[in-house]
Design a protein around this motif. Structure first.
Motif, short mmCIF file in Angstrom:
data_model
loop_
_atom_site.label_atom_id
_atom_site.label_comp_id
_atom_site.label_asym_id
_atom_site.label_seq_id
_atom_site.Cartn_x
_atom_site.Cartn_y
_atom_site.Cartn_z
N ILE A 238 3.88 6.21 -7.29
CA ILE A 238 3.89 5.66 -5.94
C ILE A 238 5.29 5.65 -5.32
O ILE A 238 5.43 5.61 -4.10
CB ILE A 238 3.30 4.24 -5.92
N LEU A 239 6.32 5.68 -6.15
CA LEU A 239 7.70 5.81 -5.73
C LEU A 239 8.39 6.70 -6.75
O LEU A 239 7.89 6.85 -7.87
CB LEU A 239 8.41 4.45 -5.66
N PRO A 240 9.52 7.34 -6.41
CA PRO A 240 10.19 8.22 -7.37
C PRO A 240 10.44 7.55 -8.71
O PRO A 240 11.14 6.55 -8.80
CB PRO A 240 11.50 8.56 -6.66
N GLY A 241 9.82 8.08 -9.77
CA GLY A 241 10.01 7.55 -11.11
C GLY A 241 9.25 6.28 -11.40
O GLY A 241 9.42 5.68 -12.46
N LYS A 242 8.38 5.83 -10.49
CA LYS A 242 7.66 4.57 -10.67
C LYS A 242 6.16 4.83 -10.58
O LYS A 242 5.65 5.21 -9.52
CB LYS A 242 8.09 3.54 -9.64
N ILE B 292 0.85 -1.19 0.00
CA ILE B 292 0.00 0.00 0.00
C ILE B 292 0.89 1.24 0.00
O ILE B 292 1.80 1.37 0.82
CB ILE B 292 -0.95 0.00 1.21
N TYR B 293 0.64 2.14 -0.95
CA TYR B 293 1.47 3.33 -1.12
C TYR B 293 0.59 4.58 -1.20
O TYR B 293 -0.56 4.51 -1.64
CB TYR B 293 2.29 3.23 -2.42
N THR B 294 1.15 5.69 -0.78
CA THR B 294 0.50 6.99 -0.97
C THR B 294 1.28 7.72 -2.05
O THR B 294 2.47 7.99 -1.88
CB THR B 294 0.49 7.80 0.33
N GLY B 295 0.62 7.98 -3.17
CA GLY B 295 1.31 8.57 -4.31
C GLY B 295 0.58 9.76 -4.88
O GLY B 295 -0.54 10.10 -4.48
N LYS B 296 1.21 10.38 -5.86
CA LYS B 296 0.69 11.59 -6.49
C LYS B 296 0.11 11.27 -7.85
O LYS B 296 0.73 10.56 -8.65
CB LYS B 296 1.81 12.62 -6.63
N VAL B 297 -1.08 11.81 -8.12
CA VAL B 297 -1.71 11.64 -9.43
C VAL B 297 -0.95 12.48 -10.45
O VAL B 297 -0.87 13.71 -10.34
CB VAL B 297 -3.19 12.06 -9.38
N MET B 298 -0.39 11.82 -11.47
CA MET B 298 0.44 12.49 -12.45
C MET B 298 -0.31 12.82 -13.74
O MET B 298 -0.12 13.87 -14.33
CB MET B 298 1.66 11.62 -12.79
N THR C 141 -4.13 7.17 -1.65
CA THR C 141 -3.58 5.92 -1.14
C THR C 141 -4.11 4.76 -1.97
O THR C 141 -5.32 4.64 -2.17
CB THR C 141 -3.95 5.73 0.34
N VAL C 142 -3.21 3.92 -2.45
CA VAL C 142 -3.58 2.83 -3.35
C VAL C 142 -2.85 1.55 -2.95
O VAL C 142 -1.85 1.58 -2.22
CB VAL C 142 -3.25 3.17 -4.81
N GLN C 143 -3.35 0.44 -3.47
CA GLN C 143 -2.71 -0.86 -3.26
C GLN C 143 -2.29 -1.44 -4.60
O GLN C 143 -3.01 -1.32 -5.59
CB GLN C 143 -3.67 -1.83 -2.56
N VAL C 144 -1.09 -2.05 -4.64
CA VAL C 144 -0.61 -2.70 -5.85
C VAL C 144 -1.30 -4.06 -5.97
O VAL C 144 -1.15 -4.92 -5.11
CB VAL C 144 0.92 -2.90 -5.83
N THR C 145 -2.07 -4.21 -7.04
CA THR C 145 -2.81 -5.47 -7.24
C THR C 145 -2.14 -6.41 -8.22
O THR C 145 -2.35 -7.62 -8.17
CB THR C 145 -4.24 -5.16 -7.74
N GLU C 146 -1.29 -5.86 -9.11
CA GLU C 146 -0.67 -6.72 -10.12
C GLU C 146 0.54 -6.01 -10.74
O GLU C 146 0.54 -4.79 -10.89
CB GLU C 146 -1.67 -7.06 -11.23
#
Length: 514
Positions: free
Chosen positions: A421-425, A404-410, A453-458
């Protein structure tokens, strides 16, 4: 930063313009930036240094050097050479640094004319009480732990010290503050050992190379193979020959249309004792492969003398620093094992420079920048070291399924939103995964710049990441009083802070849906 080549004349390499353009944008923006930075190409043709030679001229150049520098110092050097002497390389670096100054002055003028005020970067300081408490507990134990001759023993001793610190000081300070103060002590001990004692913490001299060994002809069914070991770093390189028609076709911005020498570098997770997903090559694999390829290319025989396509594959079997240079050594051995008439043997070693605020400096031979996460950082002060650690940790994090990550909508698309969700990812949140109800438009839920906040599903076989906000909402719905906030993140300070959204976007009424 996004750099797009709009036009290429196939005479001048656009790479240096990309660096200069990026520096200009950062200089006139509100983003904190220690520039300006300028970059130039340097060639050596007919016994003369040439500034920014064309791509055609570089074909006959003894040296192809890129120098990037600020007003005060050189920040990056990249080079390929036809066995150029140290004196020529030194003169070329100095020549490039001097040539950069005119471009830097031009950027400074532009910054004065239309630059925005810079945003102040918040600073954090370690509580001196924590540092004092940590120092009293570790005392001489830290030196003993770092002085272990083998890395595994050193890691075990440091882990034991961390556990002891948390147990003894946990009631008075937070674990985060304790470990931060401990890492500061570790870095200080390393710097003192190198700069004042003239040796590394494990007792190895500043110019001492780790134990070496090499073997050739290990694989009976290949044209050539070689195993190179330096310390705990080990690389196996395999050579395969093919007809010239198998050479790689290129469609780039330069004048090269084909490529008959190819070097692939593989860095599997088992080389660092980790369990990770194995997928398409990342930036690290591509960059290290290109680095070793550039080192080997000058000694290969000419096409007319050896009309074969040559492919090298370097497999990192064990990593404990400088695997790219180990790949160079293994590649040279493997080529000779295959009977390819190279001009001379090639070897590579990683070098480092440690400095302090007093101007003292030390050059390290065979630096142990461990590719399993341990990085030796040289910095003028604690604050700069902490910033470097944070940057490195963020850049080297891996995206994990279920995380689970907190990221910015690009970016927003009709079918979903791309979130960093991570720098450059980045990953995609499909429109069906944005909320726990049906969403008509992506814009109804998120906007560019929002932090969610989102979760990686795949993670598919091409490395594409699929995300879900709905999965997070579902988990939180099972926790009384829990919610998820959508706002602008403090990690992205270059936009104005908006009001924080409610813990969840309200579900549309049934009448409205109908």
């Amino acid at each position: 930063l996004i750099v797009t080549v709009l036009s290429a004349d196939q005479e001048n390499d656009p790479d240096i313009l990309a660096v200069i353009g990026s520096s200009v944008v950062l200089s006139i923006s509100e983003v904190p930036f220690a520039g300006p930075v300028s970059t130039v190409h340097i060639g050596y043709i007919n016994d003369n240094l040439v500034l920014n030679p064309t791509l055609a001229q570089l074909e006959d150049s003894l040296l192809d050097l890129v120098v990037a520098s600020t007003k005060e110092a050189i920040v990056m050097v990249e080079a390929g050479a036809q066995e150029a002497s140290e004196d020529i390389v030194t003169q070329a670096i100095k020549f490039g640094h001097e040539a950069n100054q005119d471009i830097i002055k031009l950027q400074e003028q532009l910054q004065q004319a239309c630059g925005k005020p810079k945003i102040e970067v918040p600073t954090s300081e370690i509580n001196p009480e924590v540092v004092s408490a940590v120092s009293s507990v570790v005392n001489k134990k830290l030196t003993q732990a770092l002085n272990q001759p083998e890395k595994p023993q050193c890691e075990q001793a440091l882990s034991a010290l961390k556990k002891e610190l948390v147990e003894s000081l946990g009631e008075s300070f937070t674990e985060e503050d304790i470990l931060s103060a401990f890492e500061t002590k570790v870095r200080a001990e390393i710097r003192i050992s190198i700069l004042e004692k003239g040796q590394r913490v494990n007792g190895r001299g500043l110019t001492e190379v780790r134990p070496l060994s090499c073997e050739v002809g290990l694989l009976p069914r290949t044209h050539g193979s070689a195993l190179f070991t330096r310390g705990r770093t080990q690389v196996l390189t395999i050579t395969t020959l093919g007809p010239i028609k198998k050479e790689q076709q290129l469609d780039g911005l330069g004048i090269e249309e084909t490529k008959r020498f190819i070097h692939h570098y593989n860095f599997p997770p088992f080389s660092t004792g980790e369990v990770k997903r194995v997928g398409s090559p990342g930036r690290r694999e591509i960059g290290h492969g290109a680095l070793a390829e550039r080192a080997i290319l000058p000694v290969l025989p000419k096409d007319e003398d050896f009309p074969y396509t040559i492919r090298l594959v370097s497999e990192v079997l064990s990593s404990s620093g400088s695997t790219s240079m180990a790949s160079v050594c293994a590649s040279s051995l493997s080529l000779m094992d295959a009977g390819i008439p190279i001009k001379t043997a090639v070897a590579g070693v990683a070098m480092g420079l440690i400095t302090d605020e007093k101007g003292n400096n030390v050059i390290l031979t065979d630096i142990d920048i461990d590719n399993d996460g341990t990085v030796l950082i040289g910095s003028p002060d604690e604050e700069a070291a902490r910033k470097a650690v944070k940057i490195i940790e963020e850049l080297t994090k891996d995206v994990e399924v279920g995380g689970i990550y907190t990221g910015k909508v690009m970016r927003l698309m009709s079918f979903g939103a791309f979130v960093e969700i991570l720098p450059g990812k980045e990953g995609l949140v499909h429109i069906s995964e944005l909320a726990d109800y049906r969403v008509d438009k992506v814009e109804d839920i998120v906007k560019v710049g929002d932090e969610i906040t989102v979760q990686v599903t795949e993670i598919d076989n091409m490395g594409r990441v699929n995300l879900s906000r709905r999965a997070v909402l579902k988990k939180l719905s099972q926790i009384p009083g829990a919610g998820v906030k959508d706002s602008l993140s403090e990690d992205y300070p270059f936009r104005k802070q908006r009001e924080v959204h409610s813990s969840r976007h309200p579900r549309p009424s049934r009448n409205k849906q109908r």
